[in-house]
Design a protein around this motif. Structure first.
Motif, PDB file in Angstrom:
ATOM      1  N   ALA A  76      -3.124  34.745 -82.315  1.00 17.00           N
ATOM      2  CA  ALA A  76      -4.271  35.038 -82.635  1.00 17.00           C
ATOM      3  C   ALA A  76      -4.763  36.093 -83.036  1.00 17.00           C
ATOM      4  O   ALA A  76      -5.958  36.295 -83.518  1.00 17.00           O
ATOM      5  N   ASN A  77      -3.961  37.148 -82.886  1.00 17.40           N
ATOM      6  CA  ASN A  77      -4.178  38.728 -83.484  1.00 17.40           C
ATOM      7  C   ASN A  77      -4.028  38.661 -84.784  1.00 17.40           C
ATOM      8  O   ASN A  77      -4.613  39.714 -85.464  1.00 17.40           O
ATOM      9  N   TYR A  78      -3.329  37.734 -85.519  1.00 20.98           N
ATOM     10  CA  TYR A  78      -3.047  37.973 -86.774  1.00 20.98           C
ATOM     11  C   TYR A  78      -4.093  37.139 -87.426  1.00 20.98           C
ATOM     12  O   TYR A  78      -4.411  37.492 -88.912  1.00 20.98           O
ATOM     13  N   VAL A  79      -5.382  36.405 -86.873  1.00 19.87           N
ATOM     14  CA  VAL A  79      -6.207  35.405 -87.711  1.00 19.87           C
ATOM     15  C   VAL A  79      -7.253  36.589 -88.229  1.00 19.87           C
ATOM     16  O   VAL A  79      -7.806  37.221 -87.440  1.00 19.87           O
ATOM     17  N   GLY A  80      -7.442  36.338 -89.568  1.00 25.98           N
ATOM     18  CA  GLY A  80      -8.750  36.884 -90.079  1.00 25.98           C
ATOM     19  C   GLY A  80      -8.506  37.312 -91.603  1.00 25.98           C
ATOM     20  O   GLY A  80      -7.457  36.494 -92.123  1.00 25.98           O
ATOM     21  N   THR A  81      -9.431  38.125 -92.308  1.00 26.19           N
ATOM     22  CA  THR A  81      -9.391  38.261 -93.816  1.00 26.19           C
ATOM     23  C   THR A  81      -9.257  39.817 -93.842  1.00 26.19           C
ATOM     24  O   THR A  81      -9.688  40.678 -93.055  1.00 26.19           O
ATOM     25  N   ILE A  82      -8.343  40.196 -94.805  1.00 22.21           N
ATOM     26  CA  ILE A  82      -7.912  41.524 -95.186  1.00 22.21           C
ATOM     27  C   ILE A  82      -8.219  41.767 -96.460  1.00 22.21           C
ATOM     28  O   ILE A  82      -7.808  41.069 -97.415  1.00 22.21           O
ATOM     29  N   ASN A  83      -9.339  42.561 -96.991  1.00 20.65           N
ATOM     30  CA  ASN A  83      -9.328  42.986 -98.147  1.00 20.65           C
ATOM     31  C   ASN A  83     -10.008  44.448 -98.318  1.00 20.65           C
ATOM     32  O   ASN A  83     -10.128  45.048 -97.167  1.00 20.65           O
ATOM     33  N   GLY A  84     -10.354  44.823 -99.596  1.00 19.69           N
ATOM     34  CA  GLY A  84     -11.006  46.125 -99.689  1.00 19.69           C
ATOM     35  C   GLY A  84      -9.966  47.170 -99.726  1.00 19.69           C
ATOM     36  O   GLY A  84      -8.833  47.002-100.424  1.00 19.69           O
ATOM     37  N   SER A  85     -10.338  48.544 -99.296  1.00 23.64           N
ATOM     38  CA  SER A  85      -9.725  49.495 -99.559  1.00 23.64           C
ATOM     39  C   SER A  85      -8.473  49.847 -98.548  1.00 23.64           C
ATOM     40  O   SER A  85      -8.595  48.963 -97.433  1.00 23.64           O
ATOM     41  N   GLN A 105      -0.365  45.183 -80.219  1.00 23.19           N
ATOM     42  CA  GLN A 105      -0.050  46.389 -81.109  1.00 23.19           C
ATOM     43  C   GLN A 105       0.787  46.102 -82.345  1.00 23.19           C
ATOM     44  O   GLN A 105       0.730  46.600 -83.432  1.00 23.19           O
ATOM     45  N   MET A 106       1.821  45.266 -82.091  1.00 23.01           N
ATOM     46  CA  MET A 106       2.705  44.808 -83.031  1.00 23.01           C
ATOM     47  C   MET A 106       2.008  44.156 -84.219  1.00 23.01           C
ATOM     48  O   MET A 106       2.319  44.294 -85.392  1.00 23.01           O
ATOM     49  N   ALA A 107       1.177  43.369 -83.822  1.00 22.11           N
ATOM     50  CA  ALA A 107       0.317  42.372 -84.520  1.00 22.11           C
ATOM     51  C   ALA A 107      -0.505  43.278 -85.580  1.00 22.11           C
ATOM     52  O   ALA A 107      -0.771  43.069 -86.887  1.00 22.11           O
ATOM     53  N   THR A 108      -1.119  44.275 -84.938  1.00 22.01           N
ATOM     54  CA  THR A 108      -1.943  45.214 -85.693  1.00 22.01           C
ATOM     55  C   THR A 108      -1.107  45.915 -86.496  1.00 22.01           C
ATOM     56  O   THR A 108      -1.769  46.316 -87.940  1.00 22.01           O
ATOM     57  N   HIS A 109      -0.052  46.390 -86.289  1.00 26.50           N
ATOM     58  CA  HIS A 109       0.767  47.402 -87.274  1.00 26.50           C
ATOM     59  C   HIS A 109       1.335  46.314 -88.077  1.00 26.50           C
ATOM     60  O   HIS A 109       1.381  46.954 -89.554  1.00 26.50           O
ATOM     61  N   THR A 141      -5.474  31.677 -90.982  1.00 26.73           N
ATOM     62  CA  THR A 141      -5.850  30.908 -90.035  1.00 26.73           C
ATOM     63  C   THR A 141      -4.921  30.338 -89.239  1.00 26.73           C
ATOM     64  O   THR A 141      -3.753  30.120 -89.532  1.00 26.73           O
ATOM     65  N   ASN A 142      -5.495  29.959 -87.822  1.00 28.83           N
ATOM     66  CA  ASN A 142      -4.337  29.384 -87.049  1.00 28.83           C
ATOM     67  C   ASN A 142      -5.017  28.443 -86.124  1.00 28.83           C
ATOM     68  O   ASN A 142      -5.937  28.545 -85.543  1.00 28.83           O
ATOM     69  N   ASN A 143      -4.625  27.090 -86.105  1.00 27.21           N
ATOM     70  CA  ASN A 143      -5.163  26.054 -85.473  1.00 27.21           C
ATOM     71  C   ASN A 143      -3.940  25.322 -84.762  1.00 27.21           C
ATOM     72  O   ASN A 143      -3.219  24.457 -85.155  1.00 27.21           O
ATOM     73  N   ALA A 144      -3.749  25.727 -83.520  1.00 29.19           N
ATOM     74  CA  ALA A 144      -2.703  25.413 -82.447  1.00 29.19           C
ATOM     75  C   ALA A 144      -1.359  25.313 -83.129  1.00 29.19           C
ATOM     76  O   ALA A 144      -0.555  24.322 -83.124  1.00 29.19           O
ATOM     77  N   GLY A 145      -1.204  26.592 -83.642  1.00 26.12           N
ATOM     78  CA  GLY A 145       0.340  26.736 -84.322  1.00 26.12           C
ATOM     79  C   GLY A 145       0.670  26.129 -85.750  1.00 26.12           C
ATOM     80  O   GLY A 145       1.422  26.528 -86.245  1.00 26.12           O
ATOM     81  N   GLN A 146      -0.562  25.648 -86.371  1.00 28.97           N
ATOM     82  CA  GLN A 146      -0.475  25.298 -87.648  1.00 28.97           C
ATOM     83  C   GLN A 146      -1.216  26.614 -88.482  1.00 28.97           C
ATOM     84  O   GLN A 146      -2.583  26.720 -88.186  1.00 28.97           O
ATOM     85  N   VAL A 147      -0.520  27.456 -88.949  1.00 28.91           N
ATOM     86  CA  VAL A 147      -0.846  28.739 -89.841  1.00 28.91           C
ATOM     87  C   VAL A 147      -0.986  28.282 -91.290  1.00 28.91           C
ATOM     88  O   VAL A 147      -0.063  27.855 -91.752  1.00 28.91           O
ATOM     89  N   GLN A 148      -1.994  28.932 -91.684  1.00 29.65           N
ATOM     90  CA  GLN A 148      -2.528  28.971 -93.152  1.00 29.65           C
ATOM     91  C   GLN A 148      -2.505  30.297 -93.728  1.00 29.65           C
ATOM     92  O   GLN A 148      -3.450  31.073 -93.141  1.00 29.65           O
ATOM     93  N   VAL A 149      -1.716  30.703 -94.456  1.00 31.76           N
ATOM     94  CA  VAL A 149      -1.699  32.071 -95.318  1.00 31.76           C
ATOM     95  C   VAL A 149      -2.234  31.709 -96.789  1.00 31.76           C
ATOM     96  O   VAL A 149      -1.581  31.185 -97.376  1.00 31.76           O
ATOM     97  N   THR A 150      -3.349  32.646 -96.806  1.00 32.00           N
ATOM     98  CA  THR A 150      -4.006  32.389 -98.305  1.00 32.00           C
ATOM     99  C   THR A 150      -3.884  33.769 -98.813  1.00 32.00           C
ATOM    100  O   THR A 150      -4.431  34.714 -98.152  1.00 32.00           O
ATOM    101  N   ILE A 151      -3.365  33.869-100.089  1.00 38.52           N
ATOM    102  CA  ILE A 151      -3.761  35.234-100.797  1.00 38.52           C
ATOM    103  C   ILE A 151      -4.416  34.946-102.120  1.00 38.52           C
ATOM    104  O   ILE A 151      -4.058  34.121-102.861  1.00 38.52           O
ATOM    105  N   ALA A 152      -5.422  35.693-102.197  1.00 44.30           N
ATOM    106  CA  ALA A 152      -6.374  35.369-103.451  1.00 44.30           C
ATOM    107  C   ALA A 152      -6.381  36.859-104.265  1.00 44.30           C
ATOM    108  O   ALA A 152      -6.531  37.820-103.642  1.00 44.30           O
ATOM    109  N   TRP A 153      -6.092  36.704-105.549  1.00 44.41           N
ATOM    110  CA  TRP A 153      -6.464  37.686-106.461  1.00 44.41           C
ATOM    111  C   TRP A 153      -6.825  37.504-107.729  1.00 44.41           C
ATOM    112  O   TRP A 153      -7.134  36.671-108.034  1.00 44.41           O
TER     113      TRP A 153
END
Length: 184
Positions: A76-85, A105-109, A141-153
């Motif tokens: 749950a700590n990995y879910v979100g969007t990372i962009n910007g600086s 703390q490991m997830a944040t790192h 995203t995480n839906n009950a263990g089904q994880v989707q990792v998307t990278i856009a560029w």
């Protein structure tokens, strides 16, 4: 009576060198061939750059998936969007064998390291990020263990908008997306 048949041989005039028309035609053919080779070189360089960007995105996506598998208690700590600086400050505590962390703390790192990889800060040449994805956005995203990792560029060539995951990345004809679905 003898019939004497003589054959008259005509000699064509001897030609020395080429005519101006032949030289012009050969120069035109040579010019067209050179222009075609130059065009092919430009297209192949552009496609090579696109392939490199796709390879970097694939590597970065698989890296965060492996980190999530190693820290599956904190998905749950990995879910979100990372962009910007890029944040140059490593989050405390610095997780290592000498200084163990909690799973959150490991997830944040891990997410900080992932952001560094998305922006190419992990490989630098002359102080510049060498493997940077242009305008990179990472979405998890995480839906009950089904994880989707998307990278856009932002790709260098215009194509149809890669609108696989509409909420990830800036929409446009240069947007590229890599989507990996997995179970953790």
């Amino acid at each position: 009576m003898k019939l004497l048949i003589t054959q008259s041989l005509r000699c064509a005039p001897i030609q020395y060198g080429n005519t101006m028309i032949e030289i012009m035609i050969s120069l035109i053919v040579l010019s067209l061939g050179s222009l075609s080779a130059a065009g092919l070189l430009i297209v192949s360089k552009s496609l090579n750059h696109e392939a490199q960007q796709n390879l970097v995105a694939s590597f970065v996506a698989n890296d965060i998936i492996e980190k999530m598998r190693n820290n599956s208690g904190s998905l749950a700590n990995y879910v979100g969007t990372i962009n910007g600086s890029v944040s140059t400050t490593e989050p405390a505590p610095v997780c290592s064998a000498a200084a163990p962390c909690t799973i959150s703390q490991m997830a944040t790192h891990d997410l900080w390291l992932w952001q560094q990889m998305l922006n190419g800060a992990s490989v630098q040449i002359g102080g510049a990020n060498a493997t940077r994805l242009v305008q990179a956005t990472g979405c998890i995203t995480n839906n009950a263990g089904q994880v989707q990792v998307t990278i856009a560029w932002f790709g260098s060539m215009q194509t149809a908008d890669a609108n696989v995951v509409a909420s990830c990345g800036t929409a446009g004809v240069n947007r590229r997306q890599l989507v990996i679905n997995t179970f953790i």
